[in-house]
Design a protein around this motif. Structure first.
Motif, PDB file in Angstrom:
ATOM      1  N   VAL A 163       0.678  -1.090   0.030  1.00 26.84           N
ATOM      2  CA  VAL A 163      -0.120  -0.041   0.035  1.00 26.84           C
ATOM      3  C   VAL A 163       0.877   1.174   0.064  1.00 26.84           C
ATOM      4  CG1 VAL A 163      -1.838   1.501   1.402  1.00 26.84           C
ATOM      5  CG2 VAL A 163      -2.079  -1.128   1.165  1.00 26.84           C
ATOM      6  N   ALA A 164       2.057   1.203   0.635  1.00 31.51           N
ATOM      7  CA  ALA A 164       3.078   2.314   0.639  1.00 31.51           C
ATOM      8  C   ALA A 164       3.671   2.870  -0.738  1.00 31.51           C
ATOM      9  CB  ALA A 164       4.089   2.240   1.448  1.00 31.51           C
ATOM     10  N   ILE A 165       3.564   1.844  -1.557  1.00 33.21           N
ATOM     11  CA  ILE A 165       3.968   1.931  -2.975  1.00 33.21           C
ATOM     12  C   ILE A 165       2.821   2.524  -3.599  1.00 33.21           C
ATOM     13  CG2 ILE A 165       4.922   0.891  -5.301  1.00 33.21           C
ATOM     14  CD1 ILE A 165       6.099  -1.307  -3.226  1.00 33.21           C
ATOM     15  N   TRP A 166       1.708   2.096  -3.538  1.00 34.07           N
ATOM     16  CA  TRP A 166       0.536   2.551  -4.313  1.00 34.07           C
ATOM     17  C   TRP A 166       0.176   4.227  -3.722  1.00 34.07           C
ATOM     18  CZ3 TRP A 166      -4.230   3.992  -1.778  1.00 34.07           C
ATOM     19  CH2 TRP A 166      -5.483   4.074  -2.413  1.00 34.07           C
ATOM     20  N   LYS A 167       0.611   4.441  -2.420  1.00 37.98           N
ATOM     21  CA  LYS A 167       0.395   5.701  -2.093  1.00 37.98           C
ATOM     22  C   LYS A 167       1.488   6.695  -2.738  1.00 37.98           C
ATOM     23  CE  LYS A 167      -1.878   4.743   2.388  1.00 37.98           C
ATOM     24  NZ  LYS A 167      -1.745   4.954   3.681  1.00 37.98           N
ATOM     25  N   GLU A 168       2.600   6.083  -2.553  1.00 37.27           N
ATOM     26  CA  GLU A 168       3.831   6.923  -3.488  1.00 37.27           C
ATOM     27  C   GLU A 168       3.525   7.317  -4.784  1.00 37.27           C
ATOM     28  OE1 GLU A 168       7.369   4.554  -2.435  1.00 37.27           O
ATOM     29  OE2 GLU A 168       7.251   4.807  -0.338  1.00 37.27           O
ATOM     30  N   THR A 169       3.015   6.372  -5.529  1.00 33.72           N
ATOM     31  CA  THR A 169       2.823   6.411  -7.056  1.00 33.72           C
ATOM     32  C   THR A 169       1.310   6.817  -7.460  1.00 33.72           C
ATOM     33  OG1 THR A 169       2.140   3.994  -7.203  1.00 33.72           O
ATOM     34  CG2 THR A 169       4.590   4.446  -7.329  1.00 33.72           C
ATOM     35  N   ALA A 170       0.499   7.409  -6.620  1.00 35.60           N
ATOM     36  CA  ALA A 170      -0.808   7.804  -6.917  1.00 35.60           C
ATOM     37  C   ALA A 170      -0.852   8.711  -7.946  1.00 35.60           C
ATOM     38  CB  ALA A 170      -1.362   8.425  -5.438  1.00 35.60           C
ATOM     39  N   SER A 171       0.159   9.757  -7.966  1.00 36.21           N
ATOM     40  CA  SER A 171       0.040  10.647  -9.090  1.00 36.21           C
ATOM     41  C   SER A 171       0.047   9.897 -10.448  1.00 36.21           C
ATOM     42  CB  SER A 171       1.112  11.662  -8.919  1.00 36.21           C
ATOM     43  OG  SER A 171       2.449  11.165  -8.983  1.00 36.21           O
ATOM     44  N   THR A 172       0.896   9.046 -10.739  1.00 31.38           N
ATOM     45  CA  THR A 172       0.896   8.340 -11.897  1.00 31.38           C
ATOM     46  C   THR A 172      -0.182   7.195 -12.019  1.00 31.38           C
ATOM     47  OG1 THR A 172       2.977   7.279 -11.054  1.00 31.38           O
ATOM     48  CG2 THR A 172       3.273   9.107 -12.439  1.00 31.38           C
ATOM     49  N   ARG A 173      -0.623   7.000 -10.928  1.00 27.03           N
ATOM     50  CA  ARG A 173      -1.728   5.848 -10.893  1.00 27.03           C
ATOM     51  C   ARG A 173      -0.937   4.510 -11.243  1.00 27.03           C
ATOM     52  NH1 ARG A 173      -6.971   7.034 -10.414  1.00 27.03           N
ATOM     53  NH2 ARG A 173      -7.581   5.130 -11.675  1.00 27.03           N
ATOM     54  N   ASP A 174       0.244   4.057 -10.631  1.00 25.22           N
ATOM     55  CA  ASP A 174       0.757   2.930 -11.184  1.00 25.22           C
ATOM     56  C   ASP A 174       0.353   1.823 -10.179  1.00 25.22           C
ATOM     57  OD1 ASP A 174       2.926   4.511 -12.016  1.00 25.22           O
ATOM     58  OD2 ASP A 174       4.470   3.804 -10.965  1.00 25.22           O
ATOM     59  N   THR A 175       0.530   0.682 -11.066  1.00 26.76           N
ATOM     60  CA  THR A 175      -0.042  -0.713 -10.380  1.00 26.76           C
ATOM     61  C   THR A 175       0.783  -1.712  -9.951  1.00 26.76           C
ATOM     62  OG1 THR A 175      -1.512  -0.365 -12.522  1.00 26.76           O
ATOM     63  CG2 THR A 175      -1.573  -2.545 -11.457  1.00 26.76           C
ATOM     64  N   GLN A 176       0.307  -1.993  -8.896  1.00 25.38           N
ATOM     65  CA  GLN A 176       0.949  -3.160  -8.029  1.00 25.38           C
ATOM     66  C   GLN A 176       0.250  -4.630  -8.183  1.00 25.38           C
ATOM     67  OE1 GLN A 176      -0.102  -0.293  -6.187  1.00 25.38           O
ATOM     68  NE2 GLN A 176       1.914   0.504  -7.220  1.00 25.38           N
ATOM     69  N   LEU A 177       1.270  -5.410  -8.547  1.00 28.07           N
ATOM     70  CA  LEU A 177       0.538  -6.886  -8.948  1.00 28.07           C
ATOM     71  C   LEU A 177       1.070  -7.746  -7.548  1.00 28.07           C
ATOM     72  CD1 LEU A 177       1.123  -7.446 -12.479  1.00 28.07           C
ATOM     73  CD2 LEU A 177      -0.875  -6.666 -11.337  1.00 28.07           C
ATOM     74  N   ILE A 178       0.063  -8.637  -6.875  1.00 27.26           N
ATOM     75  CA  ILE A 178       0.597  -9.489  -5.939  1.00 27.26           C
ATOM     76  C   ILE A 178       0.006 -10.919  -6.592  1.00 27.26           C
ATOM     77  CG2 ILE A 178      -0.144 -10.433  -3.487  1.00 27.26           C
ATOM     78  CD1 ILE A 178      -1.039  -7.372  -3.156  1.00 27.26           C
ATOM     79  N   PHE A 179       1.179 -11.642  -6.540  1.00 26.35           N
ATOM     80  CA  PHE A 179       1.082 -13.162  -7.002  1.00 26.35           C
ATOM     81  C   PHE A 179       1.237 -14.180  -5.640  1.00 26.35           C
ATOM     82  CE2 PHE A 179       2.996 -11.041 -10.636  1.00 26.35           C
ATOM     83  CZ  PHE A 179       2.053 -11.510 -11.472  1.00 26.35           C
ATOM     84  N   CYS A 180      -0.132 -14.744  -5.702  1.00 25.18           N
ATOM     85  CA  CYS A 180      -0.098 -15.862  -4.474  1.00 25.18           C
ATOM     86  C   CYS A 180      -0.569 -16.914  -4.887  1.00 25.18           C
ATOM     87  CB  CYS A 180      -0.815 -15.187  -3.254  1.00 25.18           C
ATOM     88  SG  CYS A 180      -1.067 -16.202  -2.064  1.00 25.18           S
ATOM     89  N   ASP A 181      -0.101 -18.228  -4.856  1.00 22.52           N
ATOM     90  CA  ASP A 181      -0.644 -19.247  -5.324  1.00 22.52           C
ATOM     91  C   ASP A 181      -1.013 -20.316  -4.096  1.00 22.52           C
ATOM     92  OD1 ASP A 181       1.668 -20.151  -4.025  1.00 22.52           O
ATOM     93  OD2 ASP A 181       2.502 -21.448  -5.561  1.00 22.52           O
ATOM     94  N   MET A 182      -1.367 -19.712  -2.950  1.00 23.41           N
ATOM     95  CA  MET A 182      -1.901 -20.573  -1.865  1.00 23.41           C
ATOM     96  C   MET A 182      -3.042 -19.752  -1.408  1.00 23.41           C
ATOM     97  SD  MET A 182       1.584 -22.163  -0.115  1.00 23.41           S
ATOM     98  CE  MET A 182       0.896 -23.722   0.517  1.00 23.41           C
ATOM     99  N   GLY A 183      -3.846 -20.398  -0.711  1.00 18.77           N
ATOM    100  CA  GLY A 183      -4.862 -19.773   0.205  1.00 18.77           C
ATOM    101  C   GLY A 183      -6.028 -19.202  -0.345  1.00 18.77           C
ATOM    102  N   VAL A 184      -6.089 -19.615  -1.531  1.00 15.14           N
ATOM    103  CA  VAL A 184      -7.386 -18.959  -2.406  1.00 15.14           C
ATOM    104  C   VAL A 184      -8.632 -19.354  -1.854  1.00 15.14           C
ATOM    105  CG1 VAL A 184      -8.364 -18.917  -4.714  1.00 15.14           C
ATOM    106  CG2 VAL A 184      -6.008 -19.504  -4.541  1.00 15.14           C
ATOM    107  N   ASN A 185      -8.788 -20.803  -1.516  1.00 20.12           N
ATOM    108  CA  ASN A 185     -10.102 -21.080  -0.845  1.00 20.12           C
ATOM    109  C   ASN A 185      -9.906 -21.179   0.827  1.00 20.12           C
ATOM    110  OD1 ASN A 185     -11.191 -21.775  -3.405  1.00 20.12           O
ATOM    111  ND2 ASN A 185      -9.793 -23.518  -3.420  1.00 20.12           N
ATOM    112  N   GLU A 186     -11.005 -21.274   1.373  1.00 19.63           N
ATOM    113  CA  GLU A 186     -10.926 -21.216   2.785  1.00 19.63           C
ATOM    114  C   GLU A 186     -10.614 -22.538   3.117  1.00 19.63           C
ATOM    115  OE1 GLU A 186     -14.805 -20.070   4.402  1.00 19.63           O
ATOM    116  OE2 GLU A 186     -14.621 -17.943   4.072  1.00 19.63           O
ATOM    117  N   THR A 187      -9.820 -22.376   4.431  1.00 15.62           N
ATOM    118  CA  THR A 187      -9.685 -23.760   5.265  1.00 15.62           C
ATOM    119  C   THR A 187     -10.720 -24.319   5.825  1.00 15.62           C
ATOM    120  OG1 THR A 187      -9.201 -22.559   7.182  1.00 15.62           O
ATOM    121  CG2 THR A 187      -7.307 -22.978   5.773  1.00 15.62           C
ATOM    122  N   ALA A 188     -10.970 -25.304   6.355  1.00 18.96           N
ATOM    123  CA  ALA A 188     -11.791 -25.945   7.096  1.00 18.96           C
ATOM    124  C   ALA A 188     -12.540 -25.052   8.288  1.00 18.96           C
ATOM    125  CB  ALA A 188     -11.635 -27.555   7.728  1.00 18.96           C
ATOM    126  N   TRP A 189     -11.677 -24.441   8.946  1.00 22.65           N
ATOM    127  CA  TRP A 189     -11.792 -23.397   9.896  1.00 22.65           C
ATOM    128  C   TRP A 189     -12.189 -21.959   9.302  1.00 22.65           C
ATOM    129  CZ3 TRP A 189      -7.847 -26.548   9.540  1.00 22.65           C
ATOM    130  CH2 TRP A 189      -6.387 -25.652   9.126  1.00 22.65           C
TER     131      TRP A 189
END
Length: 204
Positions: A163-189
């Motif tokens: 989020v800090a990068i998002w705020k720093e680049t707000a004037s140019t509306r830069d995009t941040q990409l987050i890649f995460c291949d785990m935890g897509v679905n909920e666990t049993a709990w």
């Protein structure tokens, strides 16, 4: 290496047959070099020797076969412009293990020792299941335990600092990409890493 063989097997089976390397063992012996190396065991704590493919050999012959059905283009050939990395190289953010992670890791060690020393039904527990739990544990303890707590130094909390990068680049509306291949679905709990990340980004 298996992927490269699979591609060739699908696109040039006749070429493999004509050279007598149409099964994986002969193909791997022709184009791969196996070395013995030490690696972390499924419990994430001990080390053991394993044989792994280290590199390709006979590359000119391999390239000749591969280029018979493919065309390889790299960025330099296409004159592509690419954004520069901040600091000139990828940065690693180290996150210390929590007490929950240490405790669960000890349980993984015990599980691994049990399947090594006892006759455990693979439907009950196996090395692959331990490895999977270890990967989840390395991400966040809440992925493997309903009792684990959210700690301020966790990987997910460090990730939310984007989020800090998002705020720093707000004037140019830069995009941040987050890649995460785990935890897509909920666990049993009911824990979902995706929802956790999303809510933390919104909160910040």
């Amino acid at each position: 290496m298996v992927e490269m063989y699979t591609v060739q097997r699908h696109f040039d089976p006749a070429g493999l047959r004509s050279r007598g390397i149409d099964n994986f063992d002969t193909w791997a012996a022709t184009f791969g070099e196996v070395v013995e190396a030490m690696e972390i065991s499924p419990d994430g704590k001990s080390i053991r020797p394993r044989s792994r493919f280290a590199k390709f050999v006979n590359l000119p012959e391999f390239q000749q076969m591969f280029q018979a059905f493919s065309e390889v283009q790299i960025a330099e050939m296409l004159n592509l412009t690419r954004p520069k990395l901040a600091g000139g190289k990828p940065q690693t953010i180290a996150c210390p293990m929590s007490d929950d992670q240490f405790g669960i890791q000890e349980e993984l060690v015990k599980r691994y020792e049990r399947i090594r020393t006892e006759k455990v039904d693979t439907r009950e527990d196996n090395a692959l299941a331990i490895t999977t739990d270890g990967r989840k544990l390395a991400f966040d303890a809440r992925m493997v335990s309903a009792e684990a707590e959210d700690t301020g130094e966790s990987k997910i909390n460090a990730l939310a600092d984007v989020v800090a990068i998002w705020k720093e680049t707000a004037s140019t509306r830069d995009t941040q990409l987050i890649f995460c291949d785990m935890g897509v679905n909920e666990t049993a709990w009911g824990y979902s890493a995706y929802e956790d990340i999303r809510s933390k980004l919104i909160d910040r």
